[in-house]
Motif scaffolding. Structure first.
Motif, PDB file in Angstrom:
ATOM      1  N   LEU A 103       0.841  -1.190   0.000  1.00  0.00           N
ATOM      2  CA  LEU A 103       0.000   0.000   0.000  1.00  0.00           C
ATOM      3  C   LEU A 103       0.882   1.247   0.000  1.00  0.00           C
ATOM      4  CD1 LEU A 103      -2.556  -1.090   2.773  1.00  0.00           C
ATOM      5  CD2 LEU A 103      -2.851  -1.256   0.294  1.00  0.00           C
ATOM      6  N   ALA A 104       0.289   2.389  -0.239  1.00  0.00           N
ATOM      7  CA  ALA A 104       1.032   3.653  -0.161  1.00  0.00           C
ATOM      8  C   ALA A 104       1.588   3.812   1.251  1.00  0.00           C
ATOM      9  CB  ALA A 104       0.114   4.820  -0.504  1.00  0.00           C
ATOM     10  N   LYS A 105       2.747   4.428   1.364  1.00  0.00           N
ATOM     11  CA  LYS A 105       3.382   4.592   2.675  1.00  0.00           C
ATOM     12  C   LYS A 105       2.448   5.337   3.621  1.00  0.00           C
ATOM     13  CE  LYS A 105       7.333   2.636   1.644  1.00  0.00           C
ATOM     14  NZ  LYS A 105       7.675   1.310   2.224  1.00  0.00           N
ATOM     15  N   ASN A 106       2.357   4.829   4.851  1.00  0.00           N
ATOM     16  CA  ASN A 106       1.438   5.421   5.827  1.00  0.00           C
ATOM     17  C   ASN A 106       2.108   6.425   6.756  1.00  0.00           C
ATOM     18  OD1 ASN A 106       2.884   3.844   7.637  1.00  0.00           O
ATOM     19  ND2 ASN A 106       1.281   2.292   7.869  1.00  0.00           N
ATOM     20  N   GLY A 107       3.404   6.696   6.508  1.00  0.00           N
ATOM     21  CA  GLY A 107       4.114   7.681   7.317  1.00  0.00           C
ATOM     22  C   GLY A 107       4.720   7.118   8.586  1.00  0.00           C
ATOM     23  N   LYS A 108       4.518   5.834   8.861  1.00  0.00           N
ATOM     24  CA  LYS A 108       5.057   5.225  10.072  1.00  0.00           C
ATOM     25  C   LYS A 108       6.357   4.496   9.739  1.00  0.00           C
ATOM     26  CE  LYS A 108       1.461   6.587  12.361  1.00  0.00           C
ATOM     27  NZ  LYS A 108       1.561   7.702  13.328  1.00  0.00           N
ATOM     28  N   ARG A 109       7.361   4.665  10.610  1.00  0.00           N
ATOM     29  CA  ARG A 109       8.697   4.131  10.365  1.00  0.00           C
ATOM     30  C   ARG A 109       9.055   3.079  11.415  1.00  0.00           C
ATOM     31  NH1 ARG A 109      11.945   7.989  11.853  1.00  0.00           N
ATOM     32  NH2 ARG A 109      13.788   7.355  10.664  1.00  0.00           N
ATOM     33  N   VAL A 122       8.980  -9.732  10.308  1.00  0.00           N
ATOM     34  CA  VAL A 122       8.284  -8.504  10.696  1.00  0.00           C
ATOM     35  C   VAL A 122       8.146  -7.580   9.487  1.00  0.00           C
ATOM     36  CG1 VAL A 122       8.378  -6.447  12.149  1.00  0.00           C
ATOM     37  CG2 VAL A 122       9.054  -8.662  13.099  1.00  0.00           C
ATOM     38  N   ALA A 123       9.222  -7.415   8.729  1.00  0.00           N
ATOM     39  CA  ALA A 123       9.184  -6.564   7.541  1.00  0.00           C
ATOM     40  C   ALA A 123       8.212  -7.109   6.505  1.00  0.00           C
ATOM     41  CB  ALA A 123      10.581  -6.441   6.945  1.00  0.00           C
ATOM     42  N   ARG A 124       8.187  -8.426   6.330  1.00  0.00           N
ATOM     43  CA  ARG A 124       7.284  -9.044   5.358  1.00  0.00           C
ATOM     44  C   ARG A 124       5.823  -8.794   5.704  1.00  0.00           C
ATOM     45  NH1 ARG A 124       3.220 -11.486   4.925  1.00  0.00           N
ATOM     46  NH2 ARG A 124       2.722 -13.553   4.174  1.00  0.00           N
ATOM     47  N   ASP A 125       5.507  -8.725   7.021  1.00  0.00           N
ATOM     48  CA  ASP A 125       4.125  -8.488   7.433  1.00  0.00           C
ATOM     49  C   ASP A 125       3.749  -7.009   7.401  1.00  0.00           C
ATOM     50  OD1 ASP A 125       3.897 -11.178   7.821  1.00  0.00           O
ATOM     51  OD2 ASP A 125       3.562 -11.099   9.990  1.00  0.00           O
ATOM     52  N   LEU A 126       4.706  -6.132   7.734  1.00  0.00           N
ATOM     53  CA  LEU A 126       4.363  -4.714   7.885  1.00  0.00           C
ATOM     54  C   LEU A 126       4.555  -3.892   6.607  1.00  0.00           C
ATOM     55  CD1 LEU A 126       5.773  -3.898  11.450  1.00  0.00           C
ATOM     56  CD2 LEU A 126       3.442  -4.535  10.791  1.00  0.00           C
ATOM     57  N   ALA A 127       5.538  -4.231   5.792  1.00  0.00           N
ATOM     58  CA  ALA A 127       5.791  -3.435   4.576  1.00  0.00           C
ATOM     59  C   ALA A 127       4.576  -3.381   3.647  1.00  0.00           C
ATOM     60  CB  ALA A 127       7.017  -3.973   3.843  1.00  0.00           C
ATOM     61  N   PRO A 128       3.857  -4.495   3.418  1.00  0.00           N
ATOM     62  CA  PRO A 128       2.682  -4.402   2.533  1.00  0.00           C
ATOM     63  C   PRO A 128       1.585  -3.494   3.069  1.00  0.00           C
ATOM     64  CG  PRO A 128       3.390  -6.682   2.749  1.00  0.00           C
ATOM     65  CD  PRO A 128       4.139  -5.893   3.780  1.00  0.00           C
ATOM     66  N   LEU A 129       1.609  -3.190   4.371  1.00  0.00           N
ATOM     67  CA  LEU A 129       0.583  -2.334   4.968  1.00  0.00           C
ATOM     68  C   LEU A 129       0.941  -0.855   4.867  1.00  0.00           C
ATOM     69  CD1 LEU A 129      -0.148  -4.400   8.217  1.00  0.00           C
ATOM     70  CD2 LEU A 129      -1.249  -4.558   5.975  1.00  0.00           C
ATOM     71  N   GLY A 130       2.099  -0.548   4.276  1.00  0.00           N
ATOM     72  CA  GLY A 130       2.489   0.842   4.099  1.00  0.00           C
ATOM     73  C   GLY A 130       3.520   1.353   5.075  1.00  0.00           C
TER      74      GLY A 130
END
Length: 599
Positions: A103-109, A122-130
């Motif tokens: 998804l488009a980046k959600n601004g969270k790092r 962790v990256a595989r689960d969270l990166a697709p969420l933006g």
């Protein structure tokens, strides 16, 4: 006994023993059926959703699923679940287009310390969420211990590259060659969450006389394996002693054989059966002519003017106290000195957190381990999470993956302002497999075949090339034969009491005598009154009431083969075969309410 609530998500999940035993809860029978159908890419993606590294784990997993396999209850050997996972990876098509579209980046790092399996999950689960995920690792390429500590003859680089790239290509930023030296500094960079998956990077020392004087030829196992992996070490002495009985010791001795060790011995303080190494790892070492000597405790490194010449061992024996606890005591035999040129110390690993300042809000226990919640993986600093070996000490890749999934869910809930202790129930799908009067949508014949051996490279050739993969994997024909051994434990026998006329046709046809119609009673009593007594209290009894005679139907889940003969024979359709598929909740998946999940 009370009637069994088969609508509870965990009931049939526990019956699928292999999936229940897998820390990542991979739907094993589902992907094995797909392999049998030649649908390798579909089988791969099912694995990728849950265990993230099918090609890597298909070669290296510690296989907690296999001892649980129901096949092992009706014959000696379980289904080769792990090596079938590799089949999906070896024969799949290009699956890049099947990976999630971020998804488009959600601004969270999110900052992830360490590029191993936990952080990458962790990256595989969270990166697709933006989420913008940044992975920091001291090594130049991703993979962590999978790349640095597992020898190439077990796990080639191209397999690691492929499966780490699937994750990095989700928009994950990887900063290789970037060691994190200060958590306080990282916290000051205003990340919304930090995940620490830095592993257990320090090998345990063996502080006995001669260690310092002969240090030039005494090597810590995991550090030595990493040096070999990155090309810094290319040879070793002719006579090598490996100290330790775990999988790292097995990797060390087999690697030493390939780097010039003509006389390599593994020497262990415990007995052969008590060694922590997996049985197949020990078999591979013995196959490569590496003897394993047991009940010998190293007491001194022998040297002449700093040059290592051997190791002295005390011989011990095992004694057991009244509670069955083992103690190793001297056997009374004289000490034995075994000559050697090099020693590899593989007596365990431990964590090292010198880079975590003790005033960061993270509390440590008496073993100098961070205090981490076992369910949410959060530390005492609410923005810092741990997983893999860094959380609870050394284990294995599949456990690191499971930790990564749970930590990612916690991070997602925390940043979304939700209570991270509320863990959504998994999603459950149940579907009848009946197509016609006597037709099933799956092959329910029970294969009589024994476990198929995985082909290996010729030993002479394998020992000449440290990068030549030893296991060659199943070909398509062998994979089909092995897949047929699966008992389809996820296709459940589901009973409807109102339709039953108590004709006992199912009892008569059951090949395992696991169905009984009888008066109800307390569990201990009922287990003894079944057609075949059921002594294993850890295995469920499926109890259904509502029969016209007032009796109950009891099925022993321990020995049921899920063959479907009861459903095929039943004249009223009281038995049905229903495929039970459970999807564990990961970050970003729909959170099921308890009421809906149990429906």
């Amino acid at each position: 006994m009370k009637p069994t609530d088969i609508s509870a998500p965990d009931y049939f999940h526990k019956v699928v023993d292999c999936q229940w035993a897998c820390p990542a809860h991979t739907p094993v029978p589902e992907y094995i059926r797909l392999i049998a159908e030649g649908r390798y890419s579909d089988a791969y993606m099912i694995n990728w959703q849950s265990n993230v590294f099918p090609g890597i784990l298909g070669r290296t997993c510690d296989r907690p699923c296999e001892p649980a396999c129901r096949r092992g209850r009706v014959e000696e050997t379980p289904v080769a679940i792990c090596r079938l996972k590799r089949v999906a990876a070896d024969f799949k098509d290009d699956v890049k287009h099947r990976m999630p579209k971020p998804l488009a980046k959600n601004g969270k790092r999110i900052a992830l310390v360490g590029g191993g399996p936990a952080s990458l999950t962790v990256a595989r689960d969270l990166a697709p969420l933006g989420y913008h995920c940044t992975v920091f690792d001291a090594d130049p390429k991703a993979g962590g211990m999978m790349r640095s500590q597992i020898p190439k003859f077990r796990l080639p680089d191209n397999v690691i590259d492929e499966e780490t790239d699937y994750i990095l290509n989700l928009g994950v930023e990887f900063k290789g060659g970037h060691r994190i030296d200060s958590l306080k500094k990282l916290l000051g960079e205003n990340y919304d969450a930090i995940f620490i998956g830095s592993g257990a990077p320090r090998g345990r020392e063996l502080d006995i006389p001669g260690r310092k004087e002969a240090a030039a030829n005494i090597h810590i196992g995991i550090e030595w394996l990493a040096s070999v992996s990155f090309g810094h070490v290319e040879k070793i002495g002719r006579r090598v002693i490996v100290l330790g009985g775990g999988n790292t010791a097995m990797d060390c001795c087999r690697t030493a054989r390939r780097l010039g060790g003509a006389d390599v011995k593994v020497i262990v303080r415990s007995g052969f059966e008590e060694m922590k190494a997996s049985p197949w790892e020990k078999e591979d070492a013995l196959h490569e002519d590496i003897p394993i000597l047991n009940y010998m405790v190293p007491v001194a490194f022998k040297h002449v003017s700093g040059k290592l010449i051997g190791v002295t061992f005390q011989k011990v024996k095992a004694e057991y106290d009244a509670k069955g606890r083992r103690n190793l005591v001297p056997s009374g035999e004289p000490n034995q000195t075994i000559p050697c040129d090099d020693v590899l110390v593989a007596v365990g690993q431990e964590n090292a957190f010198p880079w975590i300042e003790r005033d960061c809000g993270i509390e440590f226990d008496k073993w100098n381990m961070p205090q981490v919640d076992a369910k949410t993986f959060v530390s005492t600093n609410p923005k810092v999470f741990f997983g893999g070996d860094a959380a609870f000490g050394p284990k294995n890749i599949i456990w690191a993956v499971a930790h990564g999934h749970d930590a990612a869910l916690s991070i997602h809930k925390m940043i979304s302002g939700e209570d991270i202790t509320e863990r959504p129930l998994p999603e459950v799908h149940v579907s009848s497999q009946k197509m016609g009067i006597h037709e099933w949508s799956y092959d329910n014949d029970i294969s009589g075949d024994k476990r198929y051996k995985v082909p290996h490279r010729d030993k002479v050739i394998a020992l000449k090339d440290i990068k030549a993969e030893v296991e060659l994997g199943y070909d398509v024909k062998l994979a089909l034969g092995e897949a047929q051994r699966c008992l389809n434990c996820d296709v459940q026998t589901v009973f409807s009491a109102p339709a039953c006329i108590e004709c006992d046709a199912c009892v008569d046809i059951c090949p395992m005598d696991c169905i009984t119609f009888t008066e109800n009673g307390e569990e201990e009593d009922l287990r003894q009154r079944l057609k075949a007594p059921s002594p294993h209290q850890d295995q469920a009894l499926y109890v259904a009431e509502g029969l016209k005679t007032g009796r109950v139907m009891v099925k022993d889940e321990d020995v049921c083969l899920h063959c479907g003969l009861c459903a095929e024979r039943c004249p009223t359709g009281a038995w049905d075969m229903q495929k039970y598929l459970i999807d564990m909740t990961h970050a970003g998946t729909t959170c099921q309410s308890k009421a809906r999940s149990a429906a």
